[in-house]
Design an enzyme around this catalytic site. Sequence first.
Site, PDB file in Angstrom:
ATOM      1  N   ARG A 145      34.279  32.037  52.190  1.00  0.00           N
ATOM      2  CA  ARG A 145      33.789  32.813  51.050  1.00  0.00           C
ATOM      3  C   ARG A 145      34.662  34.057  50.928  1.00  0.00           C
ATOM      4  O   ARG A 145      35.202  34.557  51.923  1.00  0.00           O
ATOM      5  CB  ARG A 145      32.331  33.219  51.266  1.00  0.00           C
ATOM      6  CG  ARG A 145      31.368  32.055  51.448  1.00  0.00           C
ATOM      7  CD  ARG A 145      29.960  32.563  51.713  1.00  0.00           C
ATOM      8  NE  ARG A 145      29.003  31.470  51.830  1.00  0.00           N
ATOM      9  CZ  ARG A 145      28.645  30.898  52.984  1.00  0.00           C
ATOM     10  NH1 ARG A 145      29.176  31.331  54.126  1.00  0.00           N
ATOM     11  NH2 ARG A 145      27.767  29.910  53.006  1.00  0.00           N
ATOM     12  N   LYS A 170      26.759  34.941  55.069  1.00  0.00           N
ATOM     13  CA  LYS A 170      25.778  35.009  53.989  1.00  0.00           C
ATOM     14  C   LYS A 170      24.352  34.830  54.492  1.00  0.00           C
ATOM     15  O   LYS A 170      23.417  35.420  53.963  1.00  0.00           O
ATOM     16  CB  LYS A 170      26.119  33.934  52.953  1.00  0.00           C
ATOM     17  CG  LYS A 170      25.192  33.864  51.753  1.00  0.00           C
ATOM     18  CD  LYS A 170      25.671  32.796  50.788  1.00  0.00           C
ATOM     19  CE  LYS A 170      24.764  32.676  49.569  1.00  0.00           C
ATOM     20  NZ  LYS A 170      25.230  31.613  48.640  1.00  0.00           N
ATOM     21  N   HIS A 245      36.305  32.098  44.273  1.00  0.00           N
ATOM     22  CA  HIS A 245      35.365  31.295  45.062  1.00  0.00           C
ATOM     23  C   HIS A 245      35.663  29.806  44.953  1.00  0.00           C
ATOM     24  O   HIS A 245      35.332  29.030  45.877  1.00  0.00           O
ATOM     25  CB  HIS A 245      33.934  31.574  44.588  1.00  0.00           C
ATOM     26  CG  HIS A 245      32.886  30.878  45.409  1.00  0.00           C
ATOM     27  ND1 HIS A 245      32.586  31.244  46.709  1.00  0.00           N
ATOM     28  CD2 HIS A 245      32.079  29.826  45.123  1.00  0.00           C
ATOM     29  CE1 HIS A 245      31.628  30.459  47.187  1.00  0.00           C
ATOM     30  NE2 HIS A 245      31.306  29.589  46.235  1.00  0.00           N
ATOM     31  N   ARG A 248      37.328  27.744  47.666  1.00  0.00           N
ATOM     32  CA  ARG A 248      36.434  27.183  48.691  1.00  0.00           C
ATOM     33  C   ARG A 248      35.941  25.797  48.265  1.00  0.00           C
ATOM     34  O   ARG A 248      35.930  24.858  49.069  1.00  0.00           O
ATOM     35  CB  ARG A 248      35.279  28.156  48.906  1.00  0.00           C
ATOM     36  CG  ARG A 248      34.165  27.702  49.834  1.00  0.00           C
ATOM     37  CD  ARG A 248      33.219  28.891  50.040  1.00  0.00           C
ATOM     38  NE  ARG A 248      31.912  28.520  50.536  1.00  0.00           N
ATOM     39  CZ  ARG A 248      31.595  28.386  51.810  1.00  0.00           C
ATOM     40  NH1 ARG A 248      32.543  28.551  52.731  1.00  0.00           N
ATOM     41  NH2 ARG A 248      30.369  28.086  52.183  1.00  0.00           N
ATOM     42  N   HIS A 279      27.189  26.276  55.576  1.00  0.00           N
ATOM     43  CA  HIS A 279      26.039  25.934  54.749  1.00  0.00           C
ATOM     44  C   HIS A 279      24.811  25.705  55.635  1.00  0.00           C
ATOM     45  O   HIS A 279      24.917  25.108  56.705  1.00  0.00           O
ATOM     46  CB  HIS A 279      26.301  24.673  53.931  1.00  0.00           C
ATOM     47  CG  HIS A 279      27.222  24.900  52.785  1.00  0.00           C
ATOM     48  ND1 HIS A 279      27.990  23.904  52.204  1.00  0.00           N
ATOM     49  CD2 HIS A 279      27.510  26.022  52.083  1.00  0.00           C
ATOM     50  CE1 HIS A 279      28.697  24.398  51.204  1.00  0.00           C
ATOM     51  NE2 HIS A 279      28.428  25.683  51.112  1.00  0.00           N
ATOM     52  N   TYR A 288      29.066  21.067  46.093  1.00  0.00           N
ATOM     53  CA  TYR A 288      30.488  21.368  46.014  1.00  0.00           C
ATOM     54  C   TYR A 288      31.279  20.135  45.586  1.00  0.00           C
ATOM     55  O   TYR A 288      32.328  20.245  44.959  1.00  0.00           O
ATOM     56  CB  TYR A 288      30.991  21.831  47.389  1.00  0.00           C
ATOM     57  CG  TYR A 288      30.847  23.303  47.659  1.00  0.00           C
ATOM     58  CD1 TYR A 288      29.742  24.015  47.207  1.00  0.00           C
ATOM     59  CD2 TYR A 288      31.819  23.985  48.371  1.00  0.00           C
ATOM     60  CE1 TYR A 288      29.605  25.357  47.461  1.00  0.00           C
ATOM     61  CE2 TYR A 288      31.692  25.334  48.631  1.00  0.00           C
ATOM     62  CZ  TYR A 288      30.588  26.019  48.179  1.00  0.00           C
ATOM     63  OH  TYR A 288      30.458  27.354  48.421  1.00  0.00           O
TER      64      TYR A 288
END
Length: 311
Positions: A145, A170, A245, A248, A279, A288
Amino acid sequence: MSTLPPVRQALADYLALRRTLGYELRAAGRILGQFVDYLDAHGAQTPTIDHALAWANLPDGASTAWRAIRLSAVRGFAAYLHGLDPTIAVPPADLIRHGPDRATPYLYSDREIGELIIVAGDLRPRLRAATYQTLIGLLAAGGLRVGEAIALDTSDLDGERDLLTIRATKFGKSRLVPLHPTAIGALGDYIHLRDQTRPRPICPALLVSTAGTRLRHANIGLTFNRLTRQAGIIRRSATCRPRPHDLRHSFAVASVLDWYRTGVDVEAMMPYLSTYLGHTDPKHTYWYLSAAPELMALAGQRLHLHLKGRS
């Protein structure tokens, strides 16, 4: 007479209060800092609904969902300010209506990533060019990220084991990210240039600005937009525009494409990819991958062969 403190101090107080209640507010803190910068630039001592709406609609072409997120962050802050000064209005929640219009990932080709790195090399001074070339390469090769790349310290790089340590991500967890030796070598070259240019570091950051400070998310976005234009990379639809982003996303899709092409058991490998990306749930990893037509085609071919073998 208003007893409201200066708006930047009020923001610091608001964030501190919310964090004592258990909210991390990393994204909201960054977004609201940009809102206060906007107020300063327009000479506004206190925010109004007009200020909130004008700022939330930036930049031009942003998705409705992103504009609604920005307005929502300001609404929380405005509600806090309203408690201190009842003359400050809280923007209505329905000023920006939005539905499920999540941005479509922009999947970069290897050529486009190469072009971005080339045009980043034209930035001045040399340290800035090297910083953005390294940042783009790191996002593309490591699937990080943007906030994780910004937060990296030099001590997080283990060149002997080809590892990066991503701390307090995150979701408040840390993880190890293996990198290819060529990526480790590029990071080593960048550190050498950085240390030659700024032999007395003023912060422990791995990637630094020309002032020697940690990079700012907003500045990265502005510079990246400029680089994509110079590289001839343009939006593909109203909800699909090139963003940092999405490097990624591109990493994730390229990894799975490579597994399909080399006959790897993709289903067995997916938990590893989820862990690598940080994740908390595999469903986020599958999101994704859902926007890649080539990947969906390969998956369809794999399913067709499987069903054919059963017949």
